[in-house]
Design a protein around this motif. Structure first.
Motif, PDB file in Angstrom:
ATOM      1  N   LEU A  41      -1.295  -9.708   2.071  1.00  0.00           N
ATOM      2  CA  LEU A  41      -1.957  -9.280   0.831  1.00  0.00           C
ATOM      3  C   LEU A  41      -2.739  -7.979   0.989  1.00  0.00           C
ATOM      4  O   LEU A  41      -2.746  -7.140   0.090  1.00  0.00           O
ATOM      5  CB  LEU A  41      -2.908 -10.380   0.344  1.00  0.00           C
ATOM      6  N   LEU A  42      -3.415  -7.817   2.150  1.00  0.00           N
ATOM      7  CA  LEU A  42      -4.351  -6.687   2.278  1.00  0.00           C
ATOM      8  C   LEU A  42      -3.724  -5.307   2.064  1.00  0.00           C
ATOM      9  O   LEU A  42      -4.326  -4.473   1.376  1.00  0.00           O
ATOM     10  CB  LEU A  42      -5.069  -6.750   3.628  1.00  0.00           C
ATOM     11  N   PRO A  43      -2.530  -5.029   2.636  1.00  0.00           N
ATOM     12  CA  PRO A  43      -1.996  -3.674   2.417  1.00  0.00           C
ATOM     13  C   PRO A  43      -1.834  -3.334   0.933  1.00  0.00           C
ATOM     14  O   PRO A  43      -2.195  -2.238   0.495  1.00  0.00           O
ATOM     15  CB  PRO A  43      -0.640  -3.722   3.123  1.00  0.00           C
ATOM     16  N   THR A  44      -1.315  -4.293   0.162  1.00  0.00           N
ATOM     17  CA  THR A  44      -1.108  -4.038  -1.264  1.00  0.00           C
ATOM     18  C   THR A  44      -2.442  -3.964  -1.997  1.00  0.00           C
ATOM     19  O   THR A  44      -2.653  -3.074  -2.833  1.00  0.00           O
ATOM     20  CB  THR A  44      -0.240  -5.161  -1.876  1.00  0.00           C
ATOM     21  N   GLY A  46      -5.302  -3.154  -0.803  1.00  0.00           N
ATOM     22  CA  GLY A  46      -5.989  -1.929  -0.421  1.00  0.00           C
ATOM     23  C   GLY A  46      -5.546  -0.758  -1.282  1.00  0.00           C
ATOM     24  O   GLY A  46      -6.366   0.028  -1.779  1.00  0.00           O
ATOM     25  N   LEU A  47      -4.239  -0.653  -1.492  1.00  0.00           N
ATOM     26  CA  LEU A  47      -3.737   0.464  -2.289  1.00  0.00           C
ATOM     27  C   LEU A  47      -4.100   0.276  -3.766  1.00  0.00           C
ATOM     28  O   LEU A  47      -4.402   1.244  -4.467  1.00  0.00           O
ATOM     29  CB  LEU A  47      -2.223   0.588  -2.118  1.00  0.00           C
ATOM     30  N   THR A  50      -7.627   1.293  -4.184  1.00  0.00           N
ATOM     31  CA  THR A  50      -7.689   2.748  -4.061  1.00  0.00           C
ATOM     32  C   THR A  50      -7.246   3.444  -5.346  1.00  0.00           C
ATOM     33  O   THR A  50      -7.792   4.488  -5.719  1.00  0.00           O
ATOM     34  CB  THR A  50      -6.821   3.206  -2.878  1.00  0.00           C
ATOM     35  N   TRP A  63     -11.463   1.579   1.351  1.00  0.00           N
ATOM     36  CA  TRP A  63     -11.434   0.663   0.203  1.00  0.00           C
ATOM     37  C   TRP A  63     -12.084  -0.662   0.535  1.00  0.00           C
ATOM     38  O   TRP A  63     -12.517  -1.387  -0.362  1.00  0.00           O
ATOM     39  CB  TRP A  63     -10.003   0.445  -0.273  1.00  0.00           C
ATOM     40  N   TRP A 261      -4.367  10.378  -1.950  1.00  0.00           N
ATOM     41  CA  TRP A 261      -4.114   8.942  -2.105  1.00  0.00           C
ATOM     42  C   TRP A 261      -4.392   8.450  -3.513  1.00  0.00           C
ATOM     43  O   TRP A 261      -3.783   7.481  -3.959  1.00  0.00           O
ATOM     44  CB  TRP A 261      -4.917   8.141  -1.082  1.00  0.00           C
ATOM     45  N   SER A 268       2.358   4.589  -7.227  1.00  0.00           N
ATOM     46  CA  SER A 268       3.076   3.458  -6.636  1.00  0.00           C
ATOM     47  C   SER A 268       2.906   2.201  -7.472  1.00  0.00           C
ATOM     48  O   SER A 268       3.843   1.412  -7.621  1.00  0.00           O
ATOM     49  CB  SER A 268       2.582   3.182  -5.222  1.00  0.00           C
TER      50      SER A 268
ATOM     51  N   ALA B 133       7.541   2.233  -3.048  1.00  0.00           N
ATOM     52  CA  ALA B 133       6.136   1.831  -3.130  1.00  0.00           C
ATOM     53  C   ALA B 133       5.691   1.199  -1.817  1.00  0.00           C
ATOM     54  O   ALA B 133       4.589   1.445  -1.328  1.00  0.00           O
ATOM     55  CB  ALA B 133       5.940   0.850  -4.281  1.00  0.00           C
ATOM     56  N   ILE B 137       2.479   2.172   0.475  1.00  0.00           N
ATOM     57  CA  ILE B 137       1.503   1.171   0.923  1.00  0.00           C
ATOM     58  C   ILE B 137       1.280   1.282   2.429  1.00  0.00           C
ATOM     59  O   ILE B 137       0.148   1.319   2.912  1.00  0.00           O
ATOM     60  CB  ILE B 137       1.988  -0.255   0.563  1.00  0.00           C
ATOM     61  N   PHE B 140      -0.340   4.430   3.815  1.00  0.00           N
ATOM     62  CA  PHE B 140      -1.790   4.320   3.627  1.00  0.00           C
ATOM     63  C   PHE B 140      -2.411   3.475   4.744  1.00  0.00           C
ATOM     64  O   PHE B 140      -3.429   3.844   5.321  1.00  0.00           O
ATOM     65  CB  PHE B 140      -2.052   3.710   2.245  1.00  0.00           C
ATOM     66  N   VAL B 141      -1.772   2.335   5.054  1.00  0.00           N
ATOM     67  CA  VAL B 141      -2.284   1.468   6.131  1.00  0.00           C
ATOM     68  C   VAL B 141      -2.329   2.233   7.449  1.00  0.00           C
ATOM     69  O   VAL B 141      -3.264   2.101   8.238  1.00  0.00           O
ATOM     70  CB  VAL B 141      -1.402   0.208   6.278  1.00  0.00           C
TER      71      VAL B 141
END
Lengths: 296, 308
Positions: A41-44, A46-47, A50, A63, A261, A268, B133, B137, B140-141
């Motif tokens: 979950l965190l990567p999505t 986070g964006l 952001t 973030w 970003w 995205s 997308a 993602i 960014f990580v």
């Protein structure tokens, strides 16, 4: 298929102490699954966070400061990508590309799949084996000649060319999937309609189609997402510069603003929003379609 | 009655007697139903594919000799080995293996908790997301700036200097493959979880009664019974690897240098550079790699046809 109901293998705990024992013995599993959940979950997230943060602050604080409760939010990023970065135009292009590139394959595949399932003609099985063989042909195998072919037809760099390319490439999988569904329909039903004097066309339209809505829906959703998420075909065949769908538009943004970003995140999420709506509202068909599509 | 029967019996004969020999037995219905699809496939798929094969032989075998023996961007056997086909093999081993291992672990653990559906949905979710997308993602990580990139921020807490994961040839393939596994593991989870539910609880109970540990049950019972679904997943992910384009193109374009290139991206690069015959050669190599899978599919269909 959905994500499956949890099968109650074990009897429910009867006493409080039993319940506590079970929680403790299962603690490692709960912890491990919590970590899995966070990683996925965190990567999505986070964006996503952001995408709502002011550009000036993204580069100075992470973030994750949201957990400390000291972030500011704004809709400016979305306003900027939709407007000056052309994502609204690209969103519309994605719709213009995807809707015909879904409707046409569903129509042609349903026709052909019915033919392969229920109409007798010579070489039927050999032709179907060719279709199965074509399932795996990579897009790269046709790119160059298709550019030439579309140029001579006058549809290169036009939506029409993209629709044709997507339709042709959807056929093997769509025919394969739908034919395998149609073949499971009861023979008696189709024979009965024949005896009642229905033409092949009428049997297809009034008997087979209504019974096949789930299979058609699975294929339509699969195809819709395939085209919506496609980058390669769009890079080659989409009208430039004003007919680009969102995937190629994000690709362009990456080239120009690799570290902006606030723009990339918002752009995205604009690509993701439609698939996510489909995912949450039509989960069953979605998973079915994707699993069946794994042969592609 | 006899007239009707006679009419029905003679109808196919009438149809057969018309037209050239190879069209005998074809009727309007067959043409209406499969005609459009056959025409589209022939014109926009089979004919272009044949043209691509012809194009790849434009200079005789030169393109193939060049690609397979003298193109370090495709295959470099100098130490350390590299090139796009080498990277595809890395993907094949670690992405396919990683998806299956993680899929197995998550599926087994998920069956034992009440929130099984939620955890499976979370892991499956990236399957819905465009690779474009997904690439953003993960860029960014992996961001080298510890104020934006999650991984470098975490490393910063334990005192490790920020690393440019995608800009460093040592790390770039690992970083990409992890993003790829994150995107596809949900597929393995859903398939394996469905297969797990097919294993009867009686067998598992019997093993437990006989004193087998959970580890033994996993290795000796569950894994062997999952071999068929695992092979289905392996075949599917292998196809993904050969066709892998979007994620690599979005995240690194095959860079830095050629460090993370894969064959599908290399084909597109040659295509963009207007080296059409050479890019056709790369495309044909992609097809050749997929032919065994194609034959496997056709065989599987033939054996199923008996049932149908």
């Amino acid at each position: 298929m959905t994500f499956g109901e949890s099968v109650a293998v074990e009897a429910p705990p009867r006493t409080t102490s039993e319940r506590i024992t079970r929680v403790i013995t299962k603690a490692p599993i709960h912890i491990a699954l919590a970590i899995v959940g966070l990683i996925w979950l965190l990567p999505t997230i986070g964006l996503l966070i952001t995408s709502f943060r002011p550009a000036s602050e993204i580069l100075s604080t992470g973030w994750w400061e949201i957990f400390a409760g000291r972030l500011n939010f704004t809709l400016d990023n979305y306003q900027q990508v939709l407007g000056s970065q052309g994502m609204l135009n690209s969103f519309i292009n994605s719709v213009i590309i995807t809707v015909p590139a879904t409707v046409l394959p569903v129509f042609f595949c349903a026709l052909a799949a019915y033919g392969f399932a229920w109409v007798d003609f010579p070489f039927r099985d050999s032709l179907f084996l060719i279709v199965v063989g074509l399932l795996l042909v990579p897009i790269q195998m046709v790119l160059i000649p298709l550019v030439q072919l579309f140029s001579s037809m006058g549809v290169y760099g036009q939506f029409t060319g993209l629709w044709i390319a997507h339709t042709a490439f959807a056929l093997p999988f769509g025919i394969f999937l739908l034919r395998n569904f149609f073949i499971t329909l009861p023979r008696d039903l189709i024979e009965a309609a024949k005896i009642d004097g229905a033409s092949t066309w009428n049997i297809f339209r009034t008997v087979v189609m209504p019974l096949s809505v789930p299979a058609l829906a699975s294929f339509a959703i699969f195809q819709f997402l395939w085209v919506w998420n496609d980058l390669l075909m769009a890079l080659v065949f989409a009208p430039r510069p004003n007919g680009l769908p969102m995937t190629t538009q994000v690709q362009n943004l990456l080239g120009t603003f690799a570290t902006e970003w606030h723009l990339l995140a918002a752009a995205s999420f604009l690509i993701m929003v439609v698939p996510l709506i489909v995912f949450f509202s039509l989960q069953r068909y979605f998973v079915q379609g994707l699993l069946a599509g794994s042969v592609k | 009655m006899s007239t009707a029967t006679a009419a029905r019996e003679s109808a196919p004969d009438v149809a057969k007697s018309r037209g050239p020999k190879f069209l005998q037995g074809w009727n309007m219905a067959a043409l209406i139903f499969i005609g459009p699809a056959v025409l589209l496939l022939a014109v926009f798929m089979i004919y272009p594919a044949i043209r691509t094969v012809v194009l790849s032989f434009d200079n005789g075998l030169d393109n193939y000799v060049q690609l397979l023996t003298a193109d370090p961007r495709f295959l470099s056997l100098r130490w350390p080995p590299g090139g796009s086909i080498f990277n595809n093999i890395l993907w094949l081993l670690f992405y396919t293996g990683g998806c299956i291992v993680i899929g197995l672990i998550v599926a087994v653990m998920a069956t034992r908790v009440r929130y099984e559906r939620i955890i499976k949905a979370i892991v499956f979710l990236p399957m819905a997301i465009a690779a474009t997308a997904l690439g953003v993602i993960w860029r960014f990580v992996y961001s080298p700036d510890p104020d934006t990139g999650l991984i470098n921020a975490i490393l910063g807490v334990v005192g490790v200097d920020p690393i440019s994961w995608l800009g460093n040839a040592t790390f770039v393939n690992t970083a990409l493959i992890i993003a790829g596994i994150w995107g596809s593991a949900g597929f393995a989870v859903v398939i394996l979880s469905a297969a797990l539910k097919g294993i009867s609880s009686e067998i598992l109970e019997a093993a437990r009664v006989d004193g087998a540990t959970e580890g033994q049950i996993f290795r000796r019972i569950i894994v062997p019974m999952l071999s068929l679904p695992i092979s289905v997943i392996a075949v599917t992910l292998t196809i993904n690897v050969v066709k892998l384009f979007d994620l690599v193109y979005i995240m690194t374009k095959g860079g830095p240098g050629n460090a993370s290139n894969v064959i599908a991206v290399q084909m597109y690069q040659q295509f963009s550079a207007r080296n059409f015959d050479y890019s056709a050669t790369v495309a044909v190599v992609m097809l050749i790699i997929l032919i065994p899978v194609m034959i496997f599919n056709i065989r599987r269909f033939r054996s199923e046809r008996v049932v149908a």
